[in-house]
Design an enzyme around this catalytic site. Structure first.
Site, mmCIF file in Angstrom:
data_model
loop_
_atom_site.group_PDB
_atom_site.id
_atom_site.type_symbol
_atom_site.label_atom_id
_atom_site.label_comp_id
_atom_site.label_asym_id
_atom_site.label_seq_id
_atom_site.Cartn_x
_atom_site.Cartn_y
_atom_site.Cartn_z
ATOM 1 N N THR A 1 0.845 -1.180 0.000
ATOM 2 C CA THR A 1 0.000 0.000 0.000
ATOM 3 C C THR A 1 0.888 1.239 0.000
ATOM 4 O O THR A 1 2.105 1.141 -0.207
ATOM 5 C CB THR A 1 -0.986 -0.061 1.203
ATOM 6 N N LYS B 1 3.325 1.472 -4.067
ATOM 7 C CA LYS B 1 2.663 0.767 -5.176
ATOM 8 C C LYS B 1 3.395 0.891 -6.507
ATOM 9 O O LYS B 1 3.279 0.016 -7.366
ATOM 10 C CB LYS B 1 1.224 1.254 -5.310
ATOM 11 N N GLY C 1 -6.721 13.477 -7.280
ATOM 12 C CA GLY C 1 -5.488 12.733 -7.009
ATOM 13 C C GLY C 1 -5.058 11.966 -8.249
ATOM 14 O O GLY C 1 -5.865 11.704 -9.160
ATOM 15 N N ALA D 1 -3.630 4.622 -6.458
ATOM 16 C CA ALA D 1 -5.035 4.217 -6.505
ATOM 17 C C ALA D 1 -5.747 4.890 -7.678
ATOM 18 O O ALA D 1 -6.512 4.251 -8.405
ATOM 19 C CB ALA D 1 -5.717 4.560 -5.185
ATOM 20 N N LEU E 1 -11.690 7.293 -1.040
ATOM 21 C CA LEU E 1 -11.008 5.996 -0.929
ATOM 22 C C LEU E 1 -10.351 5.804 0.438
ATOM 23 O O LEU E 1 -10.215 4.680 0.915
ATOM 24 C CB LEU E 1 -9.939 5.845 -2.015
HETATM 25 N N1 LIG Z 1 -10.502 1.787 0.212
HETATM 26 C C1 LIG Z 1 -9.560 1.082 -0.387
HETATM 27 O O1 LIG Z 1 -9.684 -0.128 -0.614
HETATM 28 C C2 LIG Z 1 -8.320 1.783 -0.847
HETATM 29 C C3 LIG Z 1 -7.519 1.219 -1.864
HETATM 30 C C4 LIG Z 1 -6.399 1.935 -2.294
HETATM 31 C C5 LIG Z 1 -6.066 3.149 -1.715
HETATM 32 N N2 LIG Z 1 -6.855 3.647 -0.718
HETATM 33 C C6 LIG Z 1 -6.533 4.948 -0.099
HETATM 34 O O2 LIG Z 1 -6.430 5.926 -1.128
HETATM 35 C C7 LIG Z 1 -5.502 6.932 -0.731
HETATM 36 C C8 LIG Z 1 -4.477 7.157 -1.865
HETATM 37 O O3 LIG Z 1 -3.684 5.986 -2.017
HETATM 38 P P1 LIG Z 1 -2.552 5.950 -3.162
HETATM 39 O O4 LIG Z 1 -1.948 4.602 -3.071
HETATM 40 O O5 LIG Z 1 -3.100 6.453 -4.445
HETATM 41 O O6 LIG Z 1 -1.518 7.033 -2.594
HETATM 42 P P2 LIG Z 1 -0.388 7.842 -3.419
HETATM 43 O O7 LIG Z 1 0.091 7.047 -4.560
HETATM 44 O O8 LIG Z 1 0.580 8.304 -2.394
HETATM 45 O O9 LIG Z 1 -1.180 9.110 -4.028
HETATM 46 C C9 LIG Z 1 -1.706 10.099 -3.186
HETATM 47 C C10 LIG Z 1 -2.372 11.190 -4.029
HETATM 48 O O10 LIG Z 1 -2.978 12.125 -3.143
HETATM 49 C C11 LIG Z 1 -2.461 13.433 -3.414
HETATM 50 N N3 LIG Z 1 -2.315 14.146 -2.147
HETATM 51 C C12 LIG Z 1 -1.596 13.755 -1.071
HETATM 52 N N4 LIG Z 1 -1.706 14.662 -0.086
HETATM 53 C C13 LIG Z 1 -2.486 15.667 -0.578
HETATM 54 C C14 LIG Z 1 -2.946 16.882 -0.036
HETATM 55 N N5 LIG Z 1 -2.619 17.287 1.197
HETATM 56 N N6 LIG Z 1 -3.756 17.666 -0.806
HETATM 57 C C15 LIG Z 1 -4.090 17.282 -2.051
HETATM 58 N N7 LIG Z 1 -3.661 16.136 -2.630
HETATM 59 C C16 LIG Z 1 -2.876 15.328 -1.881
HETATM 60 C C17 LIG Z 1 -1.129 13.227 -4.091
HETATM 61 O O11 LIG Z 1 -0.867 14.370 -4.881
HETATM 62 P P3 LIG Z 1 0.618 14.686 -5.464
HETATM 63 O O12 LIG Z 1 0.700 13.915 -6.761
HETATM 64 O O13 LIG Z 1 0.620 16.146 -5.654
HETATM 65 O O14 LIG Z 1 1.607 14.207 -4.428
HETATM 66 C C18 LIG Z 1 -1.412 11.965 -4.926
HETATM 67 O O15 LIG Z 1 -2.065 12.288 -6.119
HETATM 68 C C19 LIG Z 1 -4.871 6.452 0.559
HETATM 69 O O16 LIG Z 1 -5.507 7.113 1.640
HETATM 70 C C20 LIG Z 1 -5.171 4.969 0.586
HETATM 71 O O17 LIG Z 1 -5.258 4.438 1.887
HETATM 72 C C21 LIG Z 1 -7.960 2.995 -0.278
#
Ligand SMILES: NC(=O)c1ccc[n+]([C@@H]2O[C@H](COP(=O)([O-])OP(=O)(O)OC[C@H]3O[C@@H](n4cnc5c(N)ncnc54)[C@H](OP(=O)(O)O)[C@@H]3O)[C@@H](O)[C@H]2O)c1
Length: 279
Positions: free
Chosen positions: A66, A70, A130, A134, A223
Site C-alpha cells: 500500500t 505501489k 489525485g 489508486a 477511498l
Molecule cells: N478503500 C480502499 O480499498 C483503498 C484502496 C487503495 C487506496 N486507498 C486509499 O487511497 C488513498 C491514496 O492511495 P494511493 O496509493 O493512491 O496514494 P499515493 O500514490 O501516495 O497518491 C496520493 C495522491 O494524493 C495526493 N495528495 C496527497 N496529499 C495531498 C494533499 N494534502 N492535498 C491534495 N492532494 C494530496 C497526491 O498528490 P501529489 O501527486 O501532488 O503528491 C497523490 O495524487 C490512501 O488514503 C489509501 O489508503 C484505499
C-alpha cells in the site's frame, strides 16, 4: 493458531497501523480453518527492497503493498500481469514458480464496490481527485468503458501523465486541484472519486468551497478509510471505502489461493469487527 507450517501473507506500507486488511484476512482464515496468517509490516521507502528480499527469503505466500510503495515496488518484482503493467501500480504480489508477480486489484475492487451501490461506471461523468497509485488503477479501469473522466491533482504533471497514458474509449481531461477547477467541475459530475488521503469535506474546506456545491453530484467516493466522515449533501449518497477494501481484498485472496474468495465471510468479518455495517 500459528504453527510450524503456517503460510504467511503480509502487508507492506507506511503507515499500516490503521489497516483493516489484517482483520479481514485473519478472521476469514480462522473461520475457514485455513493454516494461514496475514501480518502488517511498517516499511519505509528506503527499506522496501530489503522487505521484498525478506518476502523471497522467508517464502511469504503472497503479500499486499500500500501507500507509498505501489509504484516503487515494480522494479523489485520478477513479472507484472498485464493490468498492473499498464497501470504502473501494484497492490498485490503473488509468489509463483516464475518468481514474484505483481497485480493490481484496486480498479476492479472499486468497480465492484460501485456496482454494489447500483452505480454502473459506463457513460458516466467521473471526477477523480489525485493521481497516485489508486487513482491510476481507477482511471485505467474507468477508461476501459465509455466514461468521461476528469483528473485534478495537486501536482499537475502527474495528472497529465495519467491522462496521457490511459487507453480505451474513455475521454480524459486533467487539471490542477485548485479552488476554481474543483468548484467548476462539481456541477456536471455523476461521481467524485477522491483518491487523496484528505477527506472530500476537508478538501472543500481547505479550498474554501461551500459544501452545497456538491448537491448536483450524485455520488462521492472517498477511498481513504482511516477517519470517520460526516454525511455530505450529495444527490444520491456516499460510497464507502470499506466496500472497496473488502472487494480488492477478495480479489487478492483469489490471486493467492487460486479459488473463489468467500466474499460474504470476508465482508462480515469486517462488519463484525467494526460493530456496524457501512451501508
Ligand atoms: N478503500 C480502499 O480499498 C483503498 C484502496 C487503495 C487506496 N486507498 C486509499 O487511497 C488513498 C491514496 O492511495 P494511493 O496509493 O493512491 O496514494 P499515493 O500514490 O501516495 O497518491 C496520493 C495522491 O494524493 C495526493 N495528495 C496527497 N496529499 C495531498 C494533499 N494534502 N492535498 C491534495 N492532494 C494530496 C497526491 O498528490 P501529489 O501527486 O501532488 O503528491 C497523490 O495524487 C490512501 O488514503 C489509501 O489508503 C484505499
Amino acid at each position: 493458531m500459528i504453527k510450524g507450517d503456517t503460510r504467511v501473507h503480509s502487508l507492506y506500507g507506511s503507515p499500516v497501523a490503521h489497516s483493516l486488511s489484517p482483520v479481514i484476512f485473519n478472521t476469514t482464515f480462522e473461520k475457514l480453518s485455513l493454516n494461514r496468517t496475514y501480518v502488517p509490516f511498517e516499511v519505509s521507502i528506503d527499506k522496501l527492497k530489503d522487505a521484498v528480499g525478506a518476502a523471497r527469503t522467508l517464502g511469504f505466500d503472497g503479500f499486499n503493498v500500500t501507500m507509498p510503495h505501489k509504484t516503487a515496488i515494480i522494479e523489485m518484482l520478477d513479472r507484472l500481469d498485464d493490468g498492473s503493467e499498464m497501470i504502473g501500480s501494484v497492490n498485490t504480489v503473488a509468489r509463483t514458480k516464475r518468481g514474484l508477480v505483481g497485480h493490481n486489484t484496486d480498479g476492479e475492487g472499486a468497480v465492484r464496490a460501485l456496482r454494489s451501490y447500483g452505480f454502473e461506471p459506463n457513460n458516466k461523468r467521473i471526477l477523480v481527485l489525485g493521481a497516485g497509485g489508486a487513482a491510476r488503477a481507477l482511471v485505467h479501469r474507468f477508461s476501459r468503458d465509455n466514461n468521461k473522466i476528469k483528473i485534478l491533482n495537486r501536482t499537475l504533471d502527474k495528472a497529465r501523465n495519467l491522462a496521457d497514458n490511459a487507453t480505451g474509449p474513455g475521454r480524459i481531461s486533467h487539471g490542477e486541484l485548485d479552488k476554481n477547477n474543483l468548484e467548476n467541475s462539481l456541477h456536471d459530475t455523476d461521481l467524485v472519486v477522491n483518491s487523496t488521503p484528505i477527506r472530500t469535506s476537508s478538501l472543500l474546506s481547505q479550498l474554501k468551497i461551500p459544501f452545497n456545491k456538491l448537491k448536483d453530484t450524485d455520488w462521492v467516493f472517498d477511498l481513504a478509510y482511516d477517519k470517520s466522515s460526516e454525511p455530505l449533501p450529495v444527490g444520491r449518497g456516499t460510497i464507502s471505502p470499506l466496500e472497496m477494501l473488502v472487494n480488492q481484498a477478495a480479489l487478492s485472496y483469489e490471486i493467492w489461493l487460486n479459488e473463489t474468495a468467500p466474499f460474504t465471510l470476508m465482508r462480515s468479518s469486517l462488519v463484525d469487527y467494526l460493530g456496524k455495517d457501512w451501508k
